[in-house]
Scaffold this active site. Structure first.
Site, short mmCIF file in Angstrom:
data_model
loop_
_atom_site.label_atom_id
_atom_site.label_comp_id
_atom_site.label_asym_id
_atom_site.label_seq_id
_atom_site.Cartn_x
_atom_site.Cartn_y
_atom_site.Cartn_z
N ASP A 149 10.61 -7.48 0.50
CA ASP A 149 10.02 -8.18 1.64
C ASP A 149 10.75 -9.50 1.82
OD1 ASP A 149 7.28 -7.35 3.23
OD2 ASP A 149 7.86 -9.43 3.53
N CYS A 188 2.82 -0.04 13.22
CA CYS A 188 1.40 0.07 13.58
C CYS A 188 1.21 -0.52 14.98
CB CYS A 188 0.52 -0.60 12.55
SG CYS A 188 0.82 -2.36 12.40
N SER A 208 0.84 -1.21 0.00
CA SER A 208 0.00 0.00 0.00
C SER A 208 0.88 1.26 0.00
CB SER A 208 -0.96 -0.01 1.19
OG SER A 208 -0.27 -0.28 2.37
#
Lengths: 133, 305
Positions: B136, B233, B117
């Site tokens: 990743d 987060c 995103s």
């Protein structure tokens, strides 16, 4: 088919004059668009699926249409709002056109279809279709 | 609420020291508002907003001009979603790319990129020019990343599959580095209670050690004059202020204050016997009640010329 020949085909089919992208041909005649960039590093993937070379021409992906955008000048079929919804549900659309065409609703490109003089055959991938009635 | 507290008493005991307000607990348990970003690589913001407003109530995300909260059912069953003209993304997760200030033509490293995103958001800000190395470490996550890059139409991205620490060898190379670090996901409890069940203090400590190694590698890979954004987060200080404090203590890195139109909490400078530099007050610590979003933490780091 090399990059120059692909561009020639795109010019013939869709009136594309300039391509600010590199194209590479991968397995199953699939064309990927990319921009050369970055340091020397082992990559897993680069490029966006742009379209496929078929026996009778190039079939653009939805993203291929957006990457070409204003360069698409020929064989563009404008749909009504109802037709746009039907198309995105995976239905064929009635039109008297032959060969590969790109479909458009307002500023939205809807991908590529193939006309046989009666209908435009739908190529919207199943996982990109609208659900329901 | 008591039932939830029984799910993971250790979590609630610790978080009494982080935010003991009722508001915090209340918002932690509220479902998240849905939000999306318009894909400006494909379409104008106004075209999409005008069309979707026929069916949905939209509200602009104040910190991302192409971000909208959406109220109504089934926005993922619209032409805009099918065509990749909108990308579902939690509103607070739009902050790191907005802070990073990428420009067309730059060389950018997205160190922990999946599901993509923020990669696609940066690609849009870069107008599909320059280069993003989107990395990743895990194979299944790489596939999701590739699929989202495809649907977004980002041609300026190269996907790599490396341990993020590998990039330390690209010394002084990237104009911008985003490290959206693997974390304990406390901010995502609002999305899925499984993150509450999964939370363990020993995982927080292990993640903190990994995050310190990752941020050091990210800083090494950053060009002098470049910007590194570190984000998570989660709200555990060990994974946020402590990691930034570690970078500041071991390098010449400097923090910049983040100026965005949003509410936030004062960052933590002392936690369970550990003291962090006052500089960390320049970071953004966002609790769920601040803007009715996920919890989030963002730091903007600069490497001087």
């Amino acid at each position: 088919m090399n990059e120059r020949e692909i561009l020639e085909k795109l010019r013939e089919q869709f009136g594309v004059e300039i391509l600010n992208l590199r194209l590479k041909l991968m397995g199953k005649n699939r064309i990927y668009a990319y921009r050369e960039c970055g340091p020397d590093i082992e990559e897993r993937h680069s490029g966006v699926y742009f379209g496929k070379i078929e026996r009778d021409g190039i079939r653009l992906s939805i993203e291929g249409c957006y990457l070409l955008n204003d360069e698409l000048r020929k064989n563009v079929v404008e749909l009504s709002r109802d037709e746009m919804i039907r198309w995105l549900r995976g239905e064929d659309i009635e039109r008297d056109v032959q060969g590969y065409v790109v479909l458009k609703w307002k500023t939205y490109w809807l991908g590529c279809g193939r006309g046989n003089g009666k209908i435009i055959r739908n190529f919207v991938p199943k996982d990109r279709r609208l659900r329901g009635d | 609420m008591d039932e939830l507290k029984d799910t993971n008493p250790d979590f609630f005991r610790k978080y009494e020291d982080i935010d003991d307000t009722e508001e915090f607990l209340h918002y932690m348990m509220l479902p998240l508002r849905q939000s999306f970003r318009v894909n400006t690589l494909k379409v104008g913001i106004d075209d999409v907003v005008e069309r979707l407003s026929e069916e949905f109530e939209l509200e602009r995300v104040p910190w991302a001009k192409e971000g909208y909260f959406v109220y109504g059912e089934e926005v993922t069953n619209t032409p805009e979603f099918a065509l990749g003209l909108i990308f579902m993304q939690e509103a607070s997760s739009m902050i790191p790319a907005a802070v990073l200030d990428v420009q067309p033509g730059m060389l950018v490293l997205d160190m922990a990129a999946s599901p993509g995103s923020k990669t696609t958001q940066m690609s849009a800000y870069m107008e599909n020019r320059g280069c993003i190395v989107a990395n990743d470490v895990k194979y299944p996550r790489i596939n999701i990343l590739i699929s989202n890059i495809q649907k977004f139409g980002s041609v300026n991205v190269r996907v790599t599959m490396k341990d993020g620490r590998y990039f330390g060898r690209f010394r002084d190379t990237f104009d911008r580095v985003l490290l959206d670090a693997p974390c304990s996901n406390v901010g995502m409890i609002r999305k899925n209670y499984k993150y509450l069940r999964l939370w363990r203090q020993r995982d927080v400590e292990a993640l903190s050690r990994l995050q310190k190694e990752l941020i050091m590698a990210a800083y090494r890979a950053l060009k002098p004059g470049g910007v590194l954004v570190y984000s998570t987060c989660t709200l555990d200080p060990e994974e946020n202020e402590e990691v930034v404090d570690y970078l500041l203590s071991n390098t010449d890195a400097r923090l910049e204050k983040i100026d965005l139109p949003l509410k936030s909490h004062e960052p933590i400078t002392e936690f369970r016997g550990k003291i962090y530099t006052d500089e960390v007050k320049k970071c953004l610590r966002i609790h769920p009640q601040d803007n009715n979003t996920e919890g989030f933490f963002v730091a903007k780091v600069v490497k001087d010329e």
